[in-house]
Design an enzyme around this catalytic site. Structure first.
Site, PDB file in Angstrom:
ATOM      1  N   SER A  44       0.798  -1.224   0.000  1.00  0.00           N
ATOM      2  CA  SER A  44       0.000   0.000   0.000  1.00  0.00           C
ATOM      3  C   SER A  44       0.828   1.271   0.000  1.00  0.00           C
ATOM      4  CB  SER A  44      -0.931   0.002   1.212  1.00  0.00           C
ATOM      5  OG  SER A  44      -0.196  -0.200   2.411  1.00  0.00           O
ATOM      6  N   HIS A 250      -0.780   5.656   6.883  1.00  0.00           N
ATOM      7  CA  HIS A 250      -0.275   5.647   5.517  1.00  0.00           C
ATOM      8  C   HIS A 250       0.065   7.078   5.090  1.00  0.00           C
ATOM      9  CE1 HIS A 250      -2.010   1.593   5.375  1.00  0.00           C
ATOM     10  NE2 HIS A 250      -1.198   1.390   4.342  1.00  0.00           N
TER      11      HIS A 250
END
Length: 268
Positions: A44, A250
């Site tokens: 990711s 993230h």
């Protein structure tokens, strides 16, 4: 042998050698010119989860037009660009489903992988929801996995990349530290924050070692993210997002363009 004949003979040798070297150089240049496709592999952090602007056809892989591979390709115009990085990918997923585009014309490969193998999501959830001692215990388990099992998994991926793309320059990107320490910040305790940062360093050290042993370049993103960790006041990382839990921890779009892209540029 007369002098004139000797001079002529030596001259012909020099000319032949020069022609051979020039031919070899030309062939080498042609091979390099042909091998300038770019393939972006990984998890990711490479697909761009957290950056938004996801490509609809990428589905649950959540590949973003604001992810560093997409930005690099847009800026450098490689002869081909294949973006196979996928949210949640582990080393086995890269091996099973991402290596198809690699070949003799691949000149650059980038990859970030290993965090999911080490249980990144579970570590962060444990540290967010449970005590300091539980957090530290879970991190110790993750570090043990990084020491014992992850190197072999990375070796399998890196060897497969080299086998399929023998002429490629391979950039292995690491992970940022998540927290700026010594600041007043709501959320996790300083003990947890430091332990999480130490775990990121531990993971990066293991990845960098395996990358170096395969002749790959390690792209360290910790310097570019410095001053932009969570609790810095100018974070390039999402903290816990209960409305979109998958984006938690993230990089934001700024983290991709300001943190990961310069690291890829510097290593490529």
């Amino acid at each position: 042998m007369r002098r004139s004949r000797l001079v002529g003979f030596l001259s012909s040798l020099v000319l032949a050698a020069g022609t051979a070297l020039t031919g070899a150089a030309t062939a080498g240049a042609a091979q390099h010119a042909a091998a300038d496709g770019y393939v972006a592999l990984g998890d990711s952090y490479s697909s761009g989860v957290g950056a938004g602007s996801y490509i609809a056809s990428s589905g649950d892989c959540k590949r973003s037009t604001k992810a560093h591979p997409y930005l690099w390709a847009a800026a450098n115009s490689p002869s081909s660009f294949d973006f196979t990085a996928c949210s949640g990918a582990r080393t086995g997923d890269v091996l099973a489903g991402q290596l198809g585009p690699l070949g003799s014309t691949t000149g650059l490969v980038s990859i970030s992988v290993g965090g999911n193998d080490a249980g990144f999501a579970d570590v962060m959830m444990t540290c967010v929801l449970q005590s300091d001692s539980s957090c530290l215990s879970r991190i110790a388990t993750a570090k043990a996995y990084v020491d014992s099992t992850l190197p072999g998994n990375l070796d399998s991926v890196y060897s497969a990349i080299r086998d399929r793309a023998p002429d490629a320059h391979v950039v292995v990107l690491g992970y940022p530290r998540f927290y700026q320490l010594g600041t007043s910040c709501l959320g996790l305790s300083e003990t947890k924050r430091k332990a999480i940062n130490d775990a990121a360093d531990h993971l990066n050290t293991a990845i960098a070692k395996r990358a170096a042993d395969h002749g790959f370049t390690f792209g360290d993103v910790r310097p570019t993210f410095s001053g932009h960790e969570i609790c810095s006041g100018s974070s390039w990382l999402h903290s816990v997002n209960w409305l979109n839990i998958g984006e938690s921890y993230h990089p934001t779009a700024a983290g991709q363009s300001g943190g990961y892209l310069p690291a890829l540029d510097g290593a490529a």
